[in-house]
Scaffold this motif. Sequence first.
Motif, PDB file in Angstrom:
ATOM      1  N   VAL A   1      32.234 -19.236  91.089  1.00 49.87           N
ATOM      2  CA  VAL A   1      32.015 -18.184  92.274  1.00 49.87           C
ATOM      3  C   VAL A   1      30.794 -18.331  92.964  1.00 49.87           C
ATOM      4  O   VAL A   1      30.555 -18.259  94.153  1.00 49.87           O
ATOM      5  N   HIS A   2      29.609 -18.874  92.338  1.00 50.72           N
ATOM      6  CA  HIS A   2      28.589 -18.888  92.785  1.00 50.72           C
ATOM      7  C   HIS A   2      28.383 -19.982  93.965  1.00 50.72           C
ATOM      8  O   HIS A   2      27.765 -19.956  94.901  1.00 50.72           O
ATOM      9  N   GLU A   3      29.015 -20.911  93.711  1.00 46.91           N
ATOM     10  CA  GLU A   3      29.341 -22.028  94.819  1.00 46.91           C
ATOM     11  C   GLU A   3      30.023 -21.647  96.124  1.00 46.91           C
ATOM     12  O   GLU A   3      29.839 -22.227  97.204  1.00 46.91           O
TER      13      GLU A   3
ATOM     14  N   VAL B   1      25.778 -11.128  98.971  1.00 44.89           N
ATOM     15  CA  VAL B   1      24.805 -10.493  98.321  1.00 44.89           C
ATOM     16  C   VAL B   1      24.423  -8.977  98.622  1.00 44.89           C
ATOM     17  O   VAL B   1      24.522  -8.766  99.969  1.00 44.89           O
ATOM     18  N   PRO B   2      24.075  -8.069  97.830  1.00 43.46           N
ATOM     19  CA  PRO B   2      24.079  -6.629  98.255  1.00 43.46           C
ATOM     20  C   PRO B   2      22.825  -6.471  98.846  1.00 43.46           C
ATOM     21  O   PRO B   2      22.544  -5.578  99.571  1.00 43.46           O
ATOM     22  N   GLY B   3      21.868  -7.558  98.743  1.00 43.85           N
ATOM     23  CA  GLY B   3      20.310  -7.175  99.405  1.00 43.85           C
ATOM     24  C   GLY B   3      19.546  -8.573  99.643  1.00 43.85           C
ATOM     25  O   GLY B   3      19.940  -9.420  99.104  1.00 43.85           O
TER      26      GLY B   3
ATOM     27  N   HIS C   1      20.122 -15.384  84.250  1.00 42.27           N
ATOM     28  CA  HIS C   1      21.064 -14.929  85.434  1.00 42.27           C
ATOM     29  C   HIS C   1      20.364 -15.296  86.642  1.00 42.27           C
ATOM     30  O   HIS C   1      19.722 -14.317  87.336  1.00 42.27           O
ATOM     31  N   LEU C   2      20.577 -16.465  87.064  1.00 44.82           N
ATOM     32  CA  LEU C   2      19.984 -16.665  88.627  1.00 44.82           C
ATOM     33  C   LEU C   2      21.173 -17.011  89.409  1.00 44.82           C
ATOM     34  O   LEU C   2      20.890 -17.359  90.703  1.00 44.82           O
TER      35      LEU C   2
ATOM     36  N   VAL D   1      17.620 -13.599  95.084  1.00 41.21           N
ATOM     37  CA  VAL D   1      17.171 -14.834  95.260  1.00 41.21           C
ATOM     38  C   VAL D   1      18.187 -15.726  94.337  1.00 41.21           C
ATOM     39  O   VAL D   1      18.340 -15.497  92.929  1.00 41.21           O
ATOM     40  N   CYS D   2      19.256 -16.658  94.922  1.00 39.49           N
ATOM     41  CA  CYS D   2      20.175 -17.148  94.098  1.00 39.49           C
ATOM     42  C   CYS D   2      19.773 -18.365  93.859  1.00 39.49           C
ATOM     43  O   CYS D   2      19.142 -19.054  94.786  1.00 39.49           O
TER      44      CYS D   2
END
Length: 380
Positions: free
Chosen positions: A125-127, A206-208, A243-244, A212-213
Amino acid sequence: MAASHLTQNDDVHLHVEAVAPTNAPPNPLRVANGTPTCHASLPSTPTDAHEGKNEHKHSKLRSLFKQNELIDSLSNGLKRHCNYVKITVSEEWANHLPKEWWKTGVAFLYALFNLIFTTVVITIVHERVPDKSVSPPLPDKFFDYMDRVPWAFTVTEVNGLILVGLWLIQWIFLKHKAIVGRRCFFLIGTLYMYRCITMYITTLPVPGNHMVCAPKLYNNSTGKIGRILRLLSGGGLSLTGSHLMCGDFLYSGHTVMLTLSYLFIKEYSPPWMWWYRWVCWFLSASGILCILIAHEHYSIDVVIAYFVTTRIFWWYHAMANTHALHQAPSNYLSRTWWNPVFNFLEKNVQTTVPIVFECPVALPSSCRQRYKMVEGARDE
């Protein structure tokens, strides 16, 4: 001379009467002035003595018969008492609450598989998470009224670690830890499986802007495997720096663990530990609130996580503690997809699991002997 002779004879006669048997007491004849005559002191006839002996024998037989009846009644009472105390509560629980550790092992593997699968889904999902410049954070009503507090998410993870640690210690000291353990593992596995589905089908931005992803790897399979292993080794916590990645928003995994830990602590702790329950409730509630204060999840993520966790926990324990629902045709809870799994795990659990604690480590023989002596003195 004759008078003295008669007097001596009377004395002798009276002495013989004094030593006569008392079985048939004489019935002296009285004259008008109340003075007994000489006939009153005559000895009993042989027939009267024989009848007295027979009556004495009958009285002895009657007394022996009464003693035998008393002994029989006492022995019957003792037999009934012995038959009653043969069945103890612990033996009944042992028959109705089998341990079946192998089922607990199966539930543990189920939970472990879904936890590992969650890290794989997060990596995928990160991608797909859109860039903040393209898709800004969605509007959230809670964020409108509460500014972000950077250290709040640290409080969330610390509270979660404390709750999980308390529950682990409590579970170790439970007597029926095998049954409770497989319930816990099954619920954890099911909740994280649902989370994998919701994360995959809907990817939120992202909620904010503070988040930093990690950079996207696209087709780099080796790098993705490395991220999965890193996420597993750190427990998916920001405190460990593992968790990044972004994208695991709907729904909140931190809310699941905070809520589920408290529910199990409350369910399997005695009522007199009300202070312990309130402390755990405060840790859980404050941890969930700090998720929103830190702006790490949308409000909908937390609400759905709380709703799904509490409902599945309550549905499962309602079926487990109400045995009439197991085979009832009108039981709508049995229409869940996991009902066959429930029947497999709870098939031999015939009663509600009591809250009983015991020492998980066997005491030395000397300690057991002292314990028995203390218990014996207490019983006396």
